[in-house]
Write a protein that holds these residues in place. Structure first.
Motif, PDB file in Angstrom:
ATOM      1  N   ARG A 298       0.704  -1.320  -0.009  1.00 35.08           N
ATOM      2  CA  ARG A 298      -0.007  -0.228  -0.092  1.00 35.08           C
ATOM      3  C   ARG A 298       0.867   1.124   0.164  1.00 35.08           C
ATOM      4  O   ARG A 298       0.332   2.228  -0.724  1.00 35.08           O
ATOM      5  CB  ARG A 298      -1.086  -0.233   1.160  1.00 35.08           C
ATOM      6  N   TYR A 299       1.879   1.196   0.913  1.00 37.70           N
ATOM      7  CA  TYR A 299       2.884   2.433   0.718  1.00 37.70           C
ATOM      8  C   TYR A 299       3.451   2.732  -0.443  1.00 37.70           C
ATOM      9  O   TYR A 299       3.455   3.645  -1.232  1.00 37.70           O
ATOM     10  CB  TYR A 299       4.087   2.279   2.063  1.00 37.70           C
ATOM     11  N   GLY A 300       3.711   1.615  -1.285  1.00 31.25           N
ATOM     12  CA  GLY A 300       4.412   1.674  -2.466  1.00 31.25           C
ATOM     13  C   GLY A 300       3.286   2.166  -3.394  1.00 31.25           C
ATOM     14  O   GLY A 300       3.965   3.129  -4.120  1.00 31.25           O
ATOM     15  N   GLU A 301       2.280   1.733  -3.478  1.00 33.23           N
ATOM     16  CA  GLU A 301       1.211   2.323  -4.284  1.00 33.23           C
ATOM     17  C   GLU A 301       0.945   3.767  -4.124  1.00 33.23           C
ATOM     18  O   GLU A 301       0.791   4.569  -5.062  1.00 33.23           O
ATOM     19  CB  GLU A 301      -0.209   1.446  -4.355  1.00 33.23           C
ATOM     20  N   GLU A 302       0.777   4.210  -2.897  1.00 33.99           N
ATOM     21  CA  GLU A 302       0.513   5.565  -2.447  1.00 33.99           C
ATOM     22  C   GLU A 302       1.912   6.422  -3.261  1.00 33.99           C
ATOM     23  O   GLU A 302       1.647   7.367  -3.437  1.00 33.99           O
ATOM     24  CB  GLU A 302       0.657   5.724  -1.131  1.00 33.99           C
ATOM     25  N   LEU A 303       2.973   5.898  -3.102  1.00 33.48           N
ATOM     26  CA  LEU A 303       4.153   6.766  -3.364  1.00 33.48           C
ATOM     27  C   LEU A 303       4.059   6.925  -4.938  1.00 33.48           C
ATOM     28  O   LEU A 303       4.303   8.048  -5.285  1.00 33.48           O
ATOM     29  CB  LEU A 303       5.395   6.017  -2.969  1.00 33.48           C
ATOM     30  N   VAL A 304       3.659   5.907  -5.689  1.00 30.96           N
ATOM     31  CA  VAL A 304       3.693   5.848  -6.940  1.00 30.96           C
ATOM     32  C   VAL A 304       2.589   6.782  -7.404  1.00 30.96           C
ATOM     33  O   VAL A 304       2.617   7.563  -8.416  1.00 30.96           O
ATOM     34  CB  VAL A 304       3.505   4.422  -7.718  1.00 30.96           C
ATOM     35  N   ALA A 305       1.422   6.588  -6.682  1.00 28.90           N
ATOM     36  CA  ALA A 305       0.231   7.472  -7.153  1.00 28.90           C
ATOM     37  C   ALA A 305       0.698   9.092  -7.041  1.00 28.90           C
ATOM     38  O   ALA A 305       0.348   9.840  -7.732  1.00 28.90           O
ATOM     39  CB  ALA A 305      -0.749   7.110  -6.511  1.00 28.90           C
ATOM     40  N   ARG A 306       1.343   9.305  -5.797  1.00 28.79           N
ATOM     41  CA  ARG A 306       1.981  10.744  -5.576  1.00 28.79           C
ATOM     42  C   ARG A 306       2.713  11.179  -6.797  1.00 28.79           C
ATOM     43  O   ARG A 306       2.682  12.357  -7.223  1.00 28.79           O
ATOM     44  CB  ARG A 306       2.350  10.923  -4.237  1.00 28.79           C
ATOM     45  N   THR A 307       3.813  10.271  -7.008  1.00 32.23           N
ATOM     46  CA  THR A 307       4.734  10.710  -8.057  1.00 32.23           C
ATOM     47  C   THR A 307       4.123  10.754  -9.481  1.00 32.23           C
ATOM     48  O   THR A 307       4.530  11.849 -10.118  1.00 32.23           O
ATOM     49  CB  THR A 307       5.778   9.466  -8.168  1.00 32.23           C
ATOM     50  N   LEU A 308       3.257  10.188  -9.678  1.00 32.95           N
ATOM     51  CA  LEU A 308       2.617  10.300 -11.097  1.00 32.95           C
ATOM     52  C   LEU A 308       1.808  11.667 -11.022  1.00 32.95           C
ATOM     53  O   LEU A 308       1.872  12.455 -11.903  1.00 32.95           O
ATOM     54  CB  LEU A 308       1.596   9.113 -11.405  1.00 32.95           C
ATOM     55  N   ALA A 309       0.954  11.970  -9.901  1.00 32.00           N
ATOM     56  CA  ALA A 309       0.279  13.278 -10.071  1.00 32.00           C
ATOM     57  C   ALA A 309       1.384  14.247 -10.056  1.00 32.00           C
ATOM     58  O   ALA A 309       0.930  15.212 -10.472  1.00 32.00           O
ATOM     59  CB  ALA A 309      -0.637  13.257  -8.837  1.00 32.00           C
TER      60      ALA A 309
ATOM     61  N   ASP B  28       4.036  14.346 -11.500  1.00 31.62           N
ATOM     62  CA  ASP B  28       4.674  14.655 -12.805  1.00 31.62           C
ATOM     63  C   ASP B  28       3.400  14.781 -13.856  1.00 31.62           C
ATOM     64  O   ASP B  28       3.695  14.801 -15.194  1.00 31.62           O
ATOM     65  CB  ASP B  28       5.158  13.191 -13.299  1.00 31.62           C
ATOM     66  N   GLY B  29       2.251  15.132 -13.292  1.00 30.05           N
ATOM     67  CA  GLY B  29       1.228  16.086 -14.184  1.00 30.05           C
ATOM     68  C   GLY B  29       0.216  14.737 -14.515  1.00 30.05           C
ATOM     69  O   GLY B  29      -0.826  15.218 -15.486  1.00 30.05           O
ATOM     70  N   TRP B  30       0.225  13.648 -14.136  1.00 28.75           N
ATOM     71  CA  TRP B  30      -0.765  12.559 -14.551  1.00 28.75           C
ATOM     72  C   TRP B  30      -2.002  12.672 -13.852  1.00 28.75           C
ATOM     73  O   TRP B  30      -2.014  13.258 -12.551  1.00 28.75           O
ATOM     74  CB  TRP B  30      -0.326  11.188 -14.235  1.00 28.75           C
ATOM     75  N   VAL B  31      -3.043  12.429 -14.130  1.00 28.54           N
ATOM     76  CA  VAL B  31      -4.304  12.094 -13.432  1.00 28.54           C
ATOM     77  C   VAL B  31      -4.646  10.852 -12.941  1.00 28.54           C
ATOM     78  O   VAL B  31      -4.718   9.810 -13.740  1.00 28.54           O
ATOM     79  CB  VAL B  31      -5.498  12.919 -14.110  1.00 28.54           C
ATOM     80  N   VAL B  32      -4.812  10.555 -11.747  1.00 26.51           N
ATOM     81  CA  VAL B  32      -4.894   9.100 -11.106  1.00 26.51           C
ATOM     82  C   VAL B  32      -6.510   9.202 -11.163  1.00 26.51           C
ATOM     83  O   VAL B  32      -7.316   9.767 -10.743  1.00 26.51           O
ATOM     84  CB  VAL B  32      -4.503   9.109  -9.850  1.00 26.51           C
ATOM     85  N   LEU B  33      -7.003   8.205 -12.017  1.00 25.86           N
ATOM     86  CA  LEU B  33      -8.346   7.933 -12.159  1.00 25.86           C
ATOM     87  C   LEU B  33      -8.929   7.112 -11.334  1.00 25.86           C
ATOM     88  O   LEU B  33     -10.206   7.170 -10.729  1.00 25.86           O
ATOM     89  CB  LEU B  33      -8.604   7.565 -13.688  1.00 25.86           C
TER      90      LEU B  33
ATOM     91  N   ALA C  51      -4.412   8.762 -16.282  1.00 25.78           N
ATOM     92  CA  ALA C  51      -4.197   9.348 -17.649  1.00 25.78           C
ATOM     93  C   ALA C  51      -2.982  10.103 -17.644  1.00 25.78           C
ATOM     94  O   ALA C  51      -2.662  10.970 -16.844  1.00 25.78           O
ATOM     95  CB  ALA C  51      -5.563  10.193 -17.874  1.00 25.78           C
ATOM     96  N   GLU C  52      -2.457   9.877 -18.694  1.00 21.80           N
ATOM     97  CA  GLU C  52      -0.862  10.861 -19.034  1.00 21.80           C
ATOM     98  C   GLU C  52      -1.115  11.571 -20.277  1.00 21.80           C
ATOM     99  O   GLU C  52      -1.247  10.885 -21.403  1.00 21.80           O
ATOM    100  CB  GLU C  52       0.151   9.939 -19.047  1.00 21.80           C
TER     101      GLU C  52
END
Length: 118
Positions: free
Chosen positions: A9-20, A22-27, A43-44
């Motif tokens: 869960r921590y890894g997923e949270e870290l990746v979601a934050r990093t993507l956001a 970087d300008g991605w939209v987590v759907l 969405a990238e």
């Protein structure tokens, strides 16, 4: 919650934050259907991306990205198809990415992002 689940869960949270960042939209996160679960749908730009996250505290059990097998990729392709049918939205492209996260005992997490693996 088991330690393994908390690490994931921590890894997923870290990746979601990093993507956001970087300008991605987590759907969606942990999107489920009858065939399984996708960790992150994002969405990238105009491209739809299904992201599988593998997190490890060390490399004792192997490189995180190596945990994504052909079978797992096949299931991710099936899940991507389910999402697209359910959402019925046009995308310029669709791909599957795999992100490996290694959490060392000291220092920052190491994030490795492979694009378009499936």
């Amino acid at each position: 919650m088991a330690v393994k689940d908390a690490v994931g869960r921590y890894g997923e949270e870290l990746v979601a934050r990093t993507l956001a960042e970087d300008g991605w939209v987590v759907l969606a996160r942990n999107w489920r259907c009858a065939h399984g679960e996708v960790d992150i749908v994002a969405a990238e730009g105009r491209e739809l991306v299904f992201v599988e996250v593998k997190t490890r505290r060390s490399d004792a059990f192997g490189w995180p990205l190596a945990a994504v097998t052909r079978g797992k990729l096949a299931r991710l392709r099936l899940l991507a198809g389910e999402w697209v049918v359910t959402e019925q939205r046009a995308w310029a492209g669709i791909r599957i990415d795999v992100v490996g996260v290694t959490l060392p005992r000291a220092g920052r997490a190491v994030i490795e992002h492979l694009r378009g693996v499936g």
